[in-house]
Design a protein around this motif. Structure first.
Motif, short mmCIF file in Angstrom:
data_model
loop_
_atom_site.label_atom_id
_atom_site.label_comp_id
_atom_site.label_asym_id
_atom_site.label_seq_id
_atom_site.Cartn_x
_atom_site.Cartn_y
_atom_site.Cartn_z
N UNK A 35 0.85 -1.19 0.00
CA UNK A 35 0.00 0.00 0.00
C UNK A 35 0.89 1.24 0.00
N UNK A 36 0.62 2.15 -0.93
CA UNK A 36 1.33 3.42 -0.96
C UNK A 36 0.35 4.55 -0.76
N UNK A 37 0.68 5.49 0.13
CA UNK A 37 -0.25 6.56 0.47
C UNK A 37 0.47 7.89 0.57
N UNK A 38 -0.33 8.94 0.79
CA UNK A 38 0.23 10.28 0.95
C UNK A 38 0.35 10.64 2.41
N UNK A 39 -0.52 11.52 2.87
CA UNK A 39 -0.40 12.03 4.25
C UNK A 39 -1.55 11.62 5.17
N UNK A 40 -2.49 10.83 4.66
CA UNK A 40 -3.59 10.37 5.50
C UNK A 40 -3.14 9.14 6.28
N UNK A 41 -2.32 9.38 7.30
CA UNK A 41 -1.69 8.28 8.03
C UNK A 41 -2.70 7.50 8.85
N UNK A 42 -3.71 8.17 9.37
CA UNK A 42 -4.70 7.47 10.18
C UNK A 42 -5.43 6.41 9.36
N UNK A 43 -5.84 6.76 8.16
CA UNK A 43 -6.52 5.79 7.31
C UNK A 43 -5.56 4.70 6.85
N UNK A 44 -4.33 5.09 6.51
CA UNK A 44 -3.34 4.09 6.12
C UNK A 44 -3.12 3.08 7.23
N UNK A 45 -3.05 3.56 8.46
CA UNK A 45 -2.88 2.67 9.61
C UNK A 45 -4.04 1.68 9.70
N UNK A 46 -5.26 2.14 9.46
CA UNK A 46 -6.43 1.25 9.47
C UNK A 46 -6.32 0.20 8.36
N UNK A 47 -5.87 0.64 7.18
CA UNK A 47 -5.73 -0.30 6.06
C UNK A 47 -4.66 -1.35 6.35
N UNK A 48 -3.57 -0.93 6.97
CA UNK A 48 -2.52 -1.88 7.34
C UNK A 48 -3.06 -2.90 8.33
N UNK A 49 -3.80 -2.44 9.31
CA UNK A 49 -4.36 -3.35 10.32
C UNK A 49 -5.32 -4.36 9.70
N UNK A 50 -6.03 -3.93 8.64
CA UNK A 50 -7.02 -4.81 8.02
C UNK A 50 -6.41 -5.78 7.02
N UNK A 51 -5.45 -5.31 6.20
CA UNK A 51 -4.97 -6.11 5.08
C UNK A 51 -3.56 -6.67 5.27
N UNK A 52 -2.83 -6.18 6.25
CA UNK A 52 -1.50 -6.70 6.60
C UNK A 52 -0.54 -6.79 5.40
N UNK A 53 -0.35 -5.69 4.68
CA UNK A 53 0.60 -5.74 3.55
C UNK A 53 2.02 -5.91 4.06
N UNK A 54 2.83 -6.59 3.30
CA UNK A 54 4.23 -6.72 3.73
C UNK A 54 5.05 -5.49 3.38
N UNK A 55 4.54 -4.64 2.44
CA UNK A 55 5.24 -3.44 2.01
C UNK A 55 4.32 -2.24 2.16
N UNK A 56 4.90 -1.11 2.52
CA UNK A 56 4.10 0.09 2.70
C UNK A 56 4.95 1.32 2.42
N UNK A 57 4.29 2.39 1.98
CA UNK A 57 4.97 3.66 1.73
C UNK A 57 4.03 4.80 2.07
N UNK A 58 4.57 5.83 2.67
CA UNK A 58 3.81 7.05 2.94
C UNK A 58 4.68 8.25 2.61
#
Length: 261
Positions: A35-58
């Protein structure tokens, strides 16, 4: 059937969120690799908790590592190259999607492209790519996607492409009143629910100019073969007229989940 490994760039934006709706609807078909995102860290954190991607970028990489859980912080152009990735959804805006798009194509991934700016910046380069590479570039924007769908199984020449436009919220507004409209009014799109940037572009019809440019480069037609027709109901998303005079249209409710799907 094995799950498709999916990277979503712009996961917290409108396209990214709706792509994740599709993943939720078909949990046995997709695995979120990145998952790659911009500055909406709160939503990104929710997405990480739900989908457990091994890679992430903000965009903000100075956050504590705990923000991203067990996901590894990985630049987007490296993320799309991971060997477990089959498909990349490019839902970013601006130039952020350019390098990851070309990197993913070079790596043999399917690229679902919802970022108009990539085509506008590099359309001539894309038009020169070998057919086997261009075939992996799948337009997600509703109008180019509609044209792409109409062309499936067809081998006769294109006479013209007809791109529809709702006309936006100011279709019947006088020139005098146009001088006093507000951003809030421009964000009240009559048929589509989209992010703020794309909604403003649609209200000014700038978005339709972008789609003409997209169609020219994606489908290899001359500028004078592309027409724009105002269709307020937004049910026909584009049409293709062929050399024999027949016309195919792609119809559906104004919901971006359909072209994404």
């Amino acid at each position: 059937m094995p799950k498709k490994g999916l990277v979503i760039l712009g996961s917290t934006g409108s396209i990214g969120r709706q792509t994740l709706d599709i993943v939720r609807a078909f949990p046995d078909s997709f695995e979120i690799v990145g998952l790659g995102a911009g500055n909406n860290i709160d939503l990104l954190r929710q997405q990480i908790d739900e989908f457990h991607p091994k890679l992430v970028w903000a965009a903000n990489t100075n956050l504590p590592l705990s923000t991203f859980g067990e996901s590894k912080i990985t630049p987007m152009d490296e993320m799309v190259s991971d060997p477990t990735v089959d498909t990349v959804m490019v839902g970013t805006t601006g130039r952020a999607g350019l390098v990851p798009t070309f990197k993913a194509l070079d790596e043999g991934k399917s690229v679902c492209l919802a970022n108009k700016e990539v085509i506008i910046m590099s359309g001539e380069i894309i038009s020169r790519m070998p057919d086997k590479i261009r075939a992996r570039l799948l337009p997600v924007d509703s109008e180019p996607s509609a044209i792409w769908q109409c062309l499936q199984g067809e081998d006769q020449p294109i006479r013209r492409l007809i791109i529809t436009a709702s006309g936006g919220p100011f279709r019947n507004t006088s020139e005098a009143k146009l001088k006093t409209v507000t951003p809030e009014q421009a964000l009240q799109h009559p048929t589509w629910t989209m992010g703020r940037r794309i909604t403003i572009d649609s209200s000014t019809l700038m978005n339709k100019g972008f789609e003409v440019i997209e169609a020219h480069w994606l489908f290899g037609v001359d500028w004078n073969q592309i027409e724009v027709v105002v269709h307020p109901q937004s049910l026909i998303h584009s049409m293709v007229e062929f050399a024999d005079g027949s016309v195919k249209a792609q119809l559906g409710p104004p919901d971006m989940r359909l072209p994404i799907q």
